[in-house]
Design a protein around this motif. Structure first.
Motif, PDB file in Angstrom:
ATOM      1  N   ALA A  22     -14.576-111.726 -36.859  1.00  0.00           N
ATOM      2  CA  ALA A  22     -15.735-112.307 -37.065  1.00  0.00           C
ATOM      3  C   ALA A  22     -15.789-114.007 -36.547  1.00  0.00           C
ATOM      4  O   ALA A  22     -16.620-114.384 -35.771  1.00  0.00           O
ATOM      5  CB  ALA A  22     -16.206-112.324 -38.576  1.00  0.00           C
ATOM      6  N   ILE A  23     -14.542-114.487 -36.881  1.00  0.00           N
ATOM      7  CA  ILE A  23     -14.435-116.000 -36.742  1.00  0.00           C
ATOM      8  C   ILE A  23     -14.226-115.844 -34.983  1.00  0.00           C
ATOM      9  O   ILE A  23     -14.817-116.715 -34.334  1.00  0.00           O
ATOM     10  CB  ILE A  23     -13.148-116.387 -37.295  1.00  0.00           C
ATOM     11  N   LEU A  24     -13.573-115.138 -34.386  1.00  0.00           N
ATOM     12  CA  LEU A  24     -13.386-115.032 -33.228  1.00  0.00           C
ATOM     13  C   LEU A  24     -14.554-114.899 -32.405  1.00  0.00           C
ATOM     14  O   LEU A  24     -14.795-115.638 -31.218  1.00  0.00           O
ATOM     15  CB  LEU A  24     -12.254-114.069 -32.596  1.00  0.00           C
ATOM     16  N   VAL A  25     -15.318-113.962 -32.785  1.00  0.00           N
ATOM     17  CA  VAL A  25     -16.706-113.552 -31.969  1.00  0.00           C
ATOM     18  C   VAL A  25     -17.659-114.789 -32.129  1.00  0.00           C
ATOM     19  O   VAL A  25     -18.390-115.106 -31.151  1.00  0.00           O
ATOM     20  CB  VAL A  25     -17.149-112.357 -32.701  1.00  0.00           C
ATOM     21  N   ILE A  26     -17.500-115.375 -33.375  1.00  0.00           N
ATOM     22  CA  ILE A  26     -18.568-116.522 -33.349  1.00  0.00           C
ATOM     23  C   ILE A  26     -18.208-117.856 -32.644  1.00  0.00           C
ATOM     24  O   ILE A  26     -18.978-118.415 -31.763  1.00  0.00           O
ATOM     25  CB  ILE A  26     -18.675-116.924 -34.821  1.00  0.00           C
ATOM     26  N   ALA A  27     -16.908-117.891 -32.589  1.00  0.00           N
ATOM     27  CA  ALA A  27     -16.165-119.084 -31.659  1.00  0.00           C
ATOM     28  C   ALA A  27     -16.276-118.563 -30.153  1.00  0.00           C
ATOM     29  O   ALA A  27     -16.763-119.544 -29.309  1.00  0.00           O
ATOM     30  CB  ALA A  27     -14.810-119.321 -31.938  1.00  0.00           C
ATOM     31  N   GLN A  28     -16.083-117.392 -30.030  1.00  0.00           N
ATOM     32  CA  GLN A  28     -16.315-116.931 -28.298  1.00  0.00           C
ATOM     33  C   GLN A  28     -17.768-116.911 -28.036  1.00  0.00           C
ATOM     34  O   GLN A  28     -17.982-117.217 -27.143  1.00  0.00           O
ATOM     35  CB  GLN A  28     -15.725-115.319 -28.388  1.00  0.00           C
ATOM     36  N   PHE A  29     -18.825-116.659 -28.816  1.00  0.00           N
ATOM     37  CA  PHE A  29     -20.265-116.748 -28.310  1.00  0.00           C
ATOM     38  C   PHE A  29     -20.512-118.207 -28.194  1.00  0.00           C
ATOM     39  O   PHE A  29     -21.248-118.709 -27.200  1.00  0.00           O
ATOM     40  CB  PHE A  29     -20.980-116.232 -29.679  1.00  0.00           C
ATOM     41  N   ILE A 151     -24.984-108.498 -29.745  1.00  0.00           N
ATOM     42  CA  ILE A 151     -24.027-108.532 -30.930  1.00  0.00           C
ATOM     43  C   ILE A 151     -24.550-109.760 -31.641  1.00  0.00           C
ATOM     44  O   ILE A 151     -24.593-109.604 -32.840  1.00  0.00           O
ATOM     45  CB  ILE A 151     -22.735-109.031 -30.363  1.00  0.00           C
ATOM     46  N   ALA A 152     -24.975-110.760 -31.148  1.00  0.00           N
ATOM     47  CA  ALA A 152     -25.674-111.920 -31.743  1.00  0.00           C
ATOM     48  C   ALA A 152     -26.807-111.241 -32.812  1.00  0.00           C
ATOM     49  O   ALA A 152     -27.019-111.789 -34.084  1.00  0.00           O
ATOM     50  CB  ALA A 152     -26.241-113.006 -30.941  1.00  0.00           C
ATOM     51  N   ALA A 153     -27.689-110.567 -32.338  1.00  0.00           N
ATOM     52  CA  ALA A 153     -28.775-109.901 -33.191  1.00  0.00           C
ATOM     53  C   ALA A 153     -28.190-109.182 -34.473  1.00  0.00           C
ATOM     54  O   ALA A 153     -28.718-109.181 -35.602  1.00  0.00           O
ATOM     55  CB  ALA A 153     -29.903-109.017 -32.387  1.00  0.00           C
ATOM     56  N   LEU A 154     -27.137-108.122 -34.017  1.00  0.00           N
ATOM     57  CA  LEU A 154     -26.494-107.310 -35.097  1.00  0.00           C
ATOM     58  C   LEU A 154     -25.701-108.316 -36.049  1.00  0.00           C
ATOM     59  O   LEU A 154     -25.746-107.867 -37.072  1.00  0.00           O
ATOM     60  CB  LEU A 154     -25.661-106.384 -34.398  1.00  0.00           C
ATOM     61  N   VAL A 155     -25.050-109.273 -35.656  1.00  0.00           N
ATOM     62  CA  VAL A 155     -24.497-110.164 -36.573  1.00  0.00           C
ATOM     63  C   VAL A 155     -25.284-110.900 -37.375  1.00  0.00           C
ATOM     64  O   VAL A 155     -25.187-110.906 -38.647  1.00  0.00           O
ATOM     65  CB  VAL A 155     -23.413-111.233 -35.673  1.00  0.00           C
ATOM     66  N   GLY A 156     -26.600-111.324 -36.694  1.00  0.00           N
ATOM     67  CA  GLY A 156     -27.741-111.762 -37.647  1.00  0.00           C
ATOM     68  C   GLY A 156     -28.058-110.809 -38.869  1.00  0.00           C
ATOM     69  O   GLY A 156     -28.217-111.326 -40.037  1.00  0.00           O
ATOM     70  N   GLY A 161     -28.396-108.876 -44.440  1.00  0.00           N
ATOM     71  CA  GLY A 161     -28.134-107.894 -45.398  1.00  0.00           C
ATOM     72  C   GLY A 161     -26.937-108.240 -46.440  1.00  0.00           C
ATOM     73  O   GLY A 161     -27.300-107.944 -47.832  1.00  0.00           O
ATOM     74  N   ALA A 162     -25.919-108.778 -46.003  1.00  0.00           N
ATOM     75  CA  ALA A 162     -24.849-109.362 -46.816  1.00  0.00           C
ATOM     76  C   ALA A 162     -25.665-110.435 -47.923  1.00  0.00           C
ATOM     77  O   ALA A 162     -25.182-110.239 -48.961  1.00  0.00           O
ATOM     78  CB  ALA A 162     -23.526-110.075 -46.263  1.00  0.00           C
ATOM     79  N   LEU A 163     -26.249-111.367 -47.284  1.00  0.00           N
ATOM     80  CA  LEU A 163     -26.930-112.264 -48.216  1.00  0.00           C
ATOM     81  C   LEU A 163     -28.043-111.801 -49.161  1.00  0.00           C
ATOM     82  O   LEU A 163     -28.008-111.915 -50.294  1.00  0.00           O
ATOM     83  CB  LEU A 163     -28.045-113.288 -47.443  1.00  0.00           C
ATOM     84  N   LYS A 164     -28.817-110.628 -48.643  1.00  0.00           N
ATOM     85  CA  LYS A 164     -29.522-109.740 -49.681  1.00  0.00           C
ATOM     86  C   LYS A 164     -28.746-109.367 -50.896  1.00  0.00           C
ATOM     87  O   LYS A 164     -29.029-109.473 -51.982  1.00  0.00           O
ATOM     88  CB  LYS A 164     -30.299-108.595 -48.975  1.00  0.00           C
ATOM     89  N   HIS A 165     -27.536-108.857 -50.455  1.00  0.00           N
ATOM     90  CA  HIS A 165     -26.779-108.029 -51.488  1.00  0.00           C
ATOM     91  C   HIS A 165     -26.108-109.383 -52.409  1.00  0.00           C
ATOM     92  O   HIS A 165     -26.170-108.834 -53.758  1.00  0.00           O
ATOM     93  CB  HIS A 165     -25.401-107.257 -50.918  1.00  0.00           C
TER      94      HIS A 165
END
Length: 185
Positions: A22-29, A151-156, A161-165
């Motif tokens: 997750a950290i690498l994907v956000i940094a990479q984006f 990927i950006a849309a799915l991460v969002g 979903g995580a915030l909802k839970h």
């Protein structure tokens, strides 16, 4: 709040892989979009930025292969009680993220192979097996761009979903990934 029951959390390896990727994907984006603004002349800074981007991308691919192999051997913990459409949405989102996080770096690597320039992994030049092919390079660049937005849309969606839970359902779902506490029974 109580501690999680045995078998209700992901393994430490799965949690570590999740957060590292997750950290690498956000940094990479972020890096990928920023490096587009680097001037083409002089070539050095732009080439260095692209080579770092390629190296991190190939690392993400390797970590995803490990993650998929780990997942095959270690079933995820059960989801809390929720409507079936949410269960299906969660499974679809995870499956799509897994697939895209393999397709995306592969398209980047292949695009680089067909660019005619050497592919480097943290400074080490990898053997070239493909010649320059402008049409394939352009096609793969389009795939790389499209999958980055997917990927950006799915991460969002995943974060929403995580915030909802966490904030609405308060069902302790995030405790499975090492955030917060398990829900009370």
């Amino acid at each position: 709040m109580r501690a999680s029951e045995p078998g209700t959390d992901y393994t430490r390896t799965a949690v570590a892989l999740h957060w590292l990727i997750a950290i690498l994907v956000i940094a990479q984006f972020s890096w990928g979009w920023w490096m587009q603004e680097i001037p083409k002349q002089p070539v050095g800074p732009r080439v260095d930025a692209f080579n770092l981007h390629k190296s991190v991308g190939m690392t993400i691919l390797a970590l995803m292969v490990v993650r998929i192999l780990w997942r095959i051997g270690h079933r995820p913990p059960p989801l809390p009680s929720m409507p079936s459409w949410q269960v299906q949405a969660a499974h679809l989102t995870h499956t799509a993220l897994y697939a895209l996080l393999v397709i995306h770096p592969i398209s980047g690597y292949l695009g680089s192979e067909f660019s005619g320039f050497p592919v480097k992994y943290f400074g080490m030049t990898l053997p070239s097996w493909a010649g320059k092919n402008v049409a394939l390079k352009e096609f793969l660049s389009g795939v790389h761009l499209a999958t980055s937005w997917m990927i950006a849309a799915l991460v969002g969606l995943h974060v929403c979903g995580a915030l909802k839970h966490a904030l609405v359902d308060r069902d302790g779902l995030l405790a499975r990934m090492g955030i917060g506490r398990a829900a009370r029974t």
